[in-house]
Write a protein that holds these residues in place. Sequence first.
Motif, PDB file in Angstrom:
ATOM      1  N   GLU A   1      43.145  35.974 125.331  1.00  0.00           N
ATOM      2  CA  GLU A   1      43.471  34.625 126.314  1.00  0.00           C
ATOM      3  C   GLU A   1      41.842  35.831 127.049  1.00  0.00           C
ATOM      4  O   GLU A   1      41.864  35.257 128.331  1.00  0.00           O
ATOM      5  CB  GLU A   1      44.582  35.385 127.158  1.00  0.00           C
ATOM      6  CG  GLU A   1      45.603  34.469 126.295  1.00  0.00           C
ATOM      7  CD  GLU A   1      46.534  34.251 127.232  1.00  0.00           C
ATOM      8  OE1 GLU A   1      46.240  34.065 128.480  1.00  0.00           O
ATOM      9  OE2 GLU A   1      47.693  33.738 126.659  1.00  0.00           O
ATOM     10  N   ALA A   2      40.646  36.624 126.360  1.00  0.00           N
ATOM     11  CA  ALA A   2      39.772  37.353 127.601  1.00  0.00           C
ATOM     12  C   ALA A   2      38.882  35.998 127.625  1.00  0.00           C
ATOM     13  O   ALA A   2      39.448  35.305 126.775  1.00  0.00           O
ATOM     14  CB  ALA A   2      39.432  38.337 126.825  1.00  0.00           C
ATOM     15  N   GLN A   3      38.025  36.572 128.970  1.00  0.00           N
ATOM     16  CA  GLN A   3      37.217  35.254 129.389  1.00  0.00           C
ATOM     17  C   GLN A   3      36.285  35.535 128.674  1.00  0.00           C
ATOM     18  O   GLN A   3      35.116  34.978 128.362  1.00  0.00           O
ATOM     19  CB  GLN A   3      37.180  35.094 130.418  1.00  0.00           C
ATOM     20  CG  GLN A   3      38.633  35.078 131.352  1.00  0.00           C
ATOM     21  CD  GLN A   3      38.680  34.957 132.074  1.00  0.00           C
ATOM     22  OE1 GLN A   3      38.287  36.275 133.010  1.00  0.00           O
ATOM     23  NE2 GLN A   3      38.127  33.938 133.675  1.00  0.00           N
ATOM     24  N   ILE A   4      35.450  37.198 128.313  1.00  0.00           N
ATOM     25  CA  ILE A   4      34.412  37.525 127.266  1.00  0.00           C
ATOM     26  C   ILE A   4      35.105  38.125 126.137  1.00  0.00           C
ATOM     27  O   ILE A   4      35.568  39.178 126.136  1.00  0.00           O
ATOM     28  CB  ILE A   4      33.565  37.959 128.545  1.00  0.00           C
ATOM     29  CG1 ILE A   4      34.033  39.192 129.023  1.00  0.00           C
ATOM     30  CG2 ILE A   4      32.607  36.999 129.399  1.00  0.00           C
ATOM     31  CD1 ILE A   4      32.764  39.727 129.157  1.00  0.00           C
ATOM     32  N   ALA A   5      33.713  38.570 125.720  1.00  0.00           N
ATOM     33  CA  ALA A   5      34.269  39.882 124.432  1.00  0.00           C
ATOM     34  C   ALA A   5      33.180  40.850 124.804  1.00  0.00           C
ATOM     35  O   ALA A   5      32.169  39.936 124.331  1.00  0.00           O
ATOM     36  CB  ALA A   5      34.122  39.379 122.540  1.00  0.00           C
ATOM     37  N   VAL A   6      33.083  42.112 124.813  1.00  0.00           N
ATOM     38  CA  VAL A   6      32.233  42.211 124.206  1.00  0.00           C
ATOM     39  C   VAL A   6      32.529  43.552 122.601  1.00  0.00           C
ATOM     40  O   VAL A   6      33.296  44.713 122.514  1.00  0.00           O
ATOM     41  CB  VAL A   6      32.055  44.112 125.574  1.00  0.00           C
ATOM     42  CG1 VAL A   6      31.227  45.223 125.597  1.00  0.00           C
ATOM     43  CG2 VAL A   6      31.828  43.426 127.086  1.00  0.00           C
ATOM     44  N   LEU A   7      31.866  43.317 121.896  1.00  0.00           N
ATOM     45  CA  LEU A   7      31.918  43.755 120.145  1.00  0.00           C
ATOM     46  C   LEU A   7      30.915  45.353 120.294  1.00  0.00           C
ATOM     47  O   LEU A   7      29.648  44.385 120.230  1.00  0.00           O
ATOM     48  CB  LEU A   7      31.853  42.992 119.171  1.00  0.00           C
ATOM     49  CG  LEU A   7      32.620  41.463 119.778  1.00  0.00           C
ATOM     50  CD1 LEU A   7      32.524  40.574 118.723  1.00  0.00           C
ATOM     51  CD2 LEU A   7      34.385  42.029 120.399  1.00  0.00           C
ATOM     52  N   ASP A   8      31.208  46.042 119.603  1.00  0.00           N
ATOM     53  CA  ASP A   8      31.289  47.020 118.769  1.00  0.00           C
ATOM     54  C   ASP A   8      30.316  45.891 117.304  1.00  0.00           C
ATOM     55  O   ASP A   8      31.117  45.770 116.736  1.00  0.00           O
ATOM     56  CB  ASP A   8      31.761  47.590 118.380  1.00  0.00           C
ATOM     57  CG  ASP A   8      30.346  49.306 117.698  1.00  0.00           C
ATOM     58  OD1 ASP A   8      29.211  48.621 117.704  1.00  0.00           O
ATOM     59  OD2 ASP A   8      31.366  50.403 117.436  1.00  0.00           O
ATOM     60  N   VAL A   9      28.734  46.486 117.204  1.00  0.00           N
ATOM     61  CA  VAL A   9      28.815  45.367 115.669  1.00  0.00           C
ATOM     62  C   VAL A   9      29.090  45.747 114.552  1.00  0.00           C
ATOM     63  O   VAL A   9      29.257  45.695 113.676  1.00  0.00           O
ATOM     64  CB  VAL A   9      27.280  45.486 115.844  1.00  0.00           C
ATOM     65  CG1 VAL A   9      26.103  44.787 114.362  1.00  0.00           C
ATOM     66  CG2 VAL A   9      26.422  44.574 116.622  1.00  0.00           C
ATOM     67  N   ASN A  10      29.178  47.130 114.168  1.00  0.00           N
ATOM     68  CA  ASN A  10      29.237  48.165 113.562  1.00  0.00           C
ATOM     69  C   ASN A  10      31.271  48.921 113.296  1.00  0.00           C
ATOM     70  O   ASN A  10      30.896  50.061 114.265  1.00  0.00           O
ATOM     71  CB  ASN A  10      28.762  49.028 113.190  1.00  0.00           C
ATOM     72  CG  ASN A  10      28.951  50.308 111.779  1.00  0.00           C
ATOM     73  OD1 ASN A  10      30.358  50.212 111.638  1.00  0.00           O
ATOM     74  ND2 ASN A  10      27.777  49.759 110.796  1.00  0.00           N
ATOM     75  N   LEU A  11      32.374  48.113 112.823  1.00  0.00           N
ATOM     76  CA  LEU A  11      33.387  48.857 112.958  1.00  0.00           C
ATOM     77  C   LEU A  11      33.639  49.323 111.740  1.00  0.00           C
ATOM     78  O   LEU A  11      34.210  48.892 110.539  1.00  0.00           O
ATOM     79  CB  LEU A  11      34.930  48.066 113.636  1.00  0.00           C
ATOM     80  CG  LEU A  11      34.792  46.982 115.112  1.00  0.00           C
ATOM     81  CD1 LEU A  11      34.928  45.828 115.491  1.00  0.00           C
ATOM     82  CD2 LEU A  11      34.402  47.448 116.543  1.00  0.00           C
ATOM     83  N   HIS A  12      33.656  51.194 112.409  1.00  0.00           N
ATOM     84  CA  HIS A  12      33.702  51.814 111.120  1.00  0.00           C
ATOM     85  C   HIS A  12      33.711  51.366 109.634  1.00  0.00           C
ATOM     86  O   HIS A  12      34.523  51.442 108.612  1.00  0.00           O
ATOM     87  CB  HIS A  12      35.613  52.270 110.774  1.00  0.00           C
ATOM     88  CG  HIS A  12      35.864  52.571 111.651  1.00  0.00           C
ATOM     89  ND1 HIS A  12      36.116  53.917 112.183  1.00  0.00           N
ATOM     90  CD2 HIS A  12      36.975  52.022 112.609  1.00  0.00           C
ATOM     91  CE1 HIS A  12      36.547  54.395 113.222  1.00  0.00           C
ATOM     92  NE2 HIS A  12      37.454  53.669 113.627  1.00  0.00           N
ATOM     93  N   GLY A  13      31.896  50.643 110.099  1.00  0.00           N
ATOM     94  CA  GLY A  13      31.517  50.868 108.420  1.00  0.00           C
ATOM     95  C   GLY A  13      31.517  48.872 108.103  1.00  0.00           C
ATOM     96  O   GLY A  13      30.852  48.223 107.506  1.00  0.00           O
ATOM     97  N   GLN A  14      32.297  48.615 109.248  1.00  0.00           N
ATOM     98  CA  GLN A  14      32.340  46.792 108.622  1.00  0.00           C
ATOM     99  C   GLN A  14      31.787  46.154 109.962  1.00  0.00           C
ATOM    100  O   GLN A  14      32.163  46.506 111.316  1.00  0.00           O
ATOM    101  CB  GLN A  14      34.028  46.862 108.985  1.00  0.00           C
ATOM    102  CG  GLN A  14      34.300  47.141 107.637  1.00  0.00           C
ATOM    103  CD  GLN A  14      35.887  46.292 107.128  1.00  0.00           C
ATOM    104  OE1 GLN A  14      36.832  47.264 108.417  1.00  0.00           O
ATOM    105  NE2 GLN A  14      36.485  45.366 106.539  1.00  0.00           N
ATOM    106  N   LEU A  15      30.804  45.051 109.412  1.00  0.00           N
ATOM    107  CA  LEU A  15      30.579  44.188 110.785  1.00  0.00           C
ATOM    108  C   LEU A  15      31.362  43.274 111.105  1.00  0.00           C
ATOM    109  O   LEU A  15      32.423  42.506 110.631  1.00  0.00           O
ATOM    110  CB  LEU A  15      29.601  43.238 110.463  1.00  0.00           C
ATOM    111  CG  LEU A  15      28.089  44.086 109.743  1.00  0.00           C
ATOM    112  CD1 LEU A  15      27.092  43.799 108.692  1.00  0.00           C
ATOM    113  CD2 LEU A  15      27.550  45.452 110.596  1.00  0.00           C
TER     114      LEU A  15
END
Length: 125
Positions: free
Chosen positions: A51-65
């Motif tokens: 239910e977040a209003q924004i997302a902060v996402l690391d592009v690479n999560l343990h080698g997976q985009l």
Amino acid sequence: MRNFAGLQVFLAEDEFHVLQLIESVLLDLGCKVTDTVSSLPAALSRAVETEAQIAVLDVNLHGQLVYPAARILRDRRIPILFSTGYGGDGLQADWKTESVIQKPFAIGQMEAALAELLSTRKESI
């Protein structure tokens, strides 16, 4: 410093200490971190339900985009701020129009990135 009081944030970051740092910065800015994940499967699962209003996402999560989770969030009209050590050059071509913050960053840079993301969001509504 601007206060983003109560802004609900979805945070995906695979390095624990970096996740803690980003979460601390967001809390200092008045945000509420509603979801934290460190893997693509968890990001996919939470992206559907958050239910977040924004997302902060690391592009690479343990080698997976992270892009499959980002697609879900984009389809749900949740603004995305990508976090990467490569800046805008670290994004795939079809994501270059999204907001990005380059790691490492200072609190002022996160503040500016959030303000820009939210102003862009308001303009598109």
